[in-house]
Design an enzyme around this catalytic site. Sequence first.
Site, short mmCIF file in Angstrom:
data_model
loop_
_atom_site.label_atom_id
_atom_site.label_comp_id
_atom_site.label_asym_id
_atom_site.label_seq_id
_atom_site.Cartn_x
_atom_site.Cartn_y
_atom_site.Cartn_z
N GLY A 110 0.78 -1.24 0.00
CA GLY A 110 0.00 0.00 0.00
C GLY A 110 0.81 1.28 0.00
N ASN A 115 1.45 3.03 -2.60
CA ASN A 115 0.72 3.94 -3.50
C ASN A 115 -0.53 4.50 -2.81
OD1 ASN A 115 1.90 4.26 -6.31
ND2 ASN A 115 2.14 2.06 -5.95
N ILE A 168 -7.19 -9.53 -11.61
CA ILE A 168 -7.66 -8.98 -12.89
C ILE A 168 -9.19 -8.91 -12.88
CG2 ILE A 168 -7.78 -9.43 -15.39
CD1 ILE A 168 -4.90 -10.44 -15.22
N ASN A 208 -5.41 2.53 -13.15
CA ASN A 208 -4.45 1.59 -12.56
C ASN A 208 -3.05 2.17 -12.67
OD1 ASN A 208 -3.37 -1.02 -11.66
ND2 ASN A 208 -2.72 -1.31 -13.78
N HIS A 256 0.84 1.11 -13.14
CA HIS A 256 1.66 -0.03 -13.56
C HIS A 256 3.13 0.39 -13.53
CE1 HIS A 256 2.67 -3.79 -15.46
NE2 HIS A 256 3.48 -3.12 -16.24
N GLU A 286 -11.02 -4.18 -20.51
CA GLU A 286 -11.00 -5.65 -20.40
C GLU A 286 -9.62 -6.26 -20.69
OE1 GLU A 286 -12.48 -3.88 -22.67
OE2 GLU A 286 -11.68 -4.61 -24.58
N ASP A 314 -3.68 -4.01 -18.63
CA ASP A 314 -2.77 -2.89 -18.93
C ASP A 314 -3.00 -2.30 -20.33
OD1 ASP A 314 -1.52 -3.21 -16.44
OD2 ASP A 314 -0.16 -4.70 -17.23
N LYS A 373 9.28 5.48 -5.81
CA LYS A 373 9.53 6.79 -5.20
C LYS A 373 9.56 7.92 -6.24
CE LYS A 373 12.65 8.68 -1.73
NZ LYS A 373 13.80 9.38 -2.30
N GLU A 375 5.89 6.38 -9.46
CA GLU A 375 4.52 5.97 -9.08
C GLU A 375 3.88 6.92 -8.07
OE1 GLU A 375 3.86 1.77 -8.24
OE2 GLU A 375 5.80 1.30 -9.09
C1 GAR Z 1 3.41 -1.17 -7.33
O1 GAR Z 1 4.72 -1.14 -7.81
C2 GAR Z 1 2.42 -1.19 -8.48
O2 GAR Z 1 2.81 -0.39 -9.56
C3 GAR Z 1 2.44 -2.64 -8.84
O3 GAR Z 1 2.45 -3.31 -7.59
C4 GAR Z 1 3.12 -2.49 -6.63
C5 GAR Z 1 2.24 -2.32 -5.42
O4 GAR Z 1 2.90 -1.66 -4.39
N1 GAR Z 1 1.32 -3.00 -9.65
C6 GAR Z 1 1.39 -3.89 -10.63
O5 GAR Z 1 2.38 -4.51 -10.90
C7 GAR Z 1 0.08 -4.07 -11.41
N2 GAR Z 1 0.31 -4.78 -12.63
P1 GAR Z 1 2.14 -0.93 -3.20
O6 GAR Z 1 1.15 -1.94 -2.61
O7 GAR Z 1 3.22 -0.59 -2.24
O8 GAR Z 1 1.44 0.28 -3.76
#
Ligand code: GAR
Length: 205
Positions: free
Chosen positions: A14, A16, A95, A110, A112, A150, A153, A180, A183
Site C-alpha cells: 500500500g 501507493n 484482474i 491503474n 503499472h 478488459e 494494462d 519513489k 509511481e
Molecule cells: C506497485 O509497484 C504497483 O505499480 C504494482 O504493484 C506495486 C504495489 O505496491 N502494480 C502492478 O504490478 C500491477 N500490474 P504498493 O502496494 O506498495 O502500492
Amino acid sequence: MLKIKTAVLVSGGGTNLQALIDAEKNDLLETAEISLVISNKEGVLALERADKAGIKREVISKKEFPNQMDFEEKLNQILVENQIELIVLAGFMSILSGQFTDRYVGRIINIHPSLIPSFCGKGFYGLKVHEEALKYGVKITGATVHYVNETPDGGQIIMQKAVEILEDDSPKTLQQRVMKEAEHIILPQATEQVARRILKEREEK
Ligand code: GAR
C-alpha cells in the site's frame, strides 16, 4: 467543494495508497476524496495504512466466492453502497473482467510499474516487471497510470514518468526507485486529473 468519492483497491504494502493519503492531507487532492479502501487480502499493510488514516476499509477475498462473477458482484455492491465514482487500482493483484470494467468506463484507473507498452500485460506485476526490464537491458523504465478496460494494462494512458536504470540496479532497488520517483508522484496527479474530469462531466449534465 464537491468531491468525487474514490475507492482505492489494494493487495499488499500500500505505498501507493499512502501516496494518495499523503497527497490528500497536503491538499494535493482537491477533487478526489479517498473514502474507501478495498483489499482482496486480509492482514496486509495497506489495511493498516487505511486504519491509521481513518479511512473506511473492506476486505473481499475471491476465495469466499464460487466464481469471478460473484466476487465482482459483491465488489460492485460495496462500491455502489458507498457511492463510489472513481476506482483506483493501487497494487491490486486481481484482474477484473470486461463485464465489470464495462460498468465503470472512464472511472477505473491503474498504476503499472513500467512505461506501457513495455513490460506489461498478463503475468507482469510487482517485482517481475523490473526483473524483465533488467533482463532486457533497457536503460529507461518508469511508471504508467492508465484507464482500465478488459485488456490487462491495455486501456488509454493518462500519465507516465520515466526513471533511469542504473548500472548496479537489482530488481528490488529498481522497484523502490520507480515507486519513489514515478509511481508515488503520478498516481495522485492522475487521480486528481480524472476526478476533475468526472466532476466537470457531472456539472455539464
Ligand atoms: C506497485 O509497484 C504497483 O505499480 C504494482 O504493484 C506495486 C504495489 O505496491 N502494480 C502492478 O504490478 C500491477 N500490474 P504498493 O502496494 O506498495 O502500492
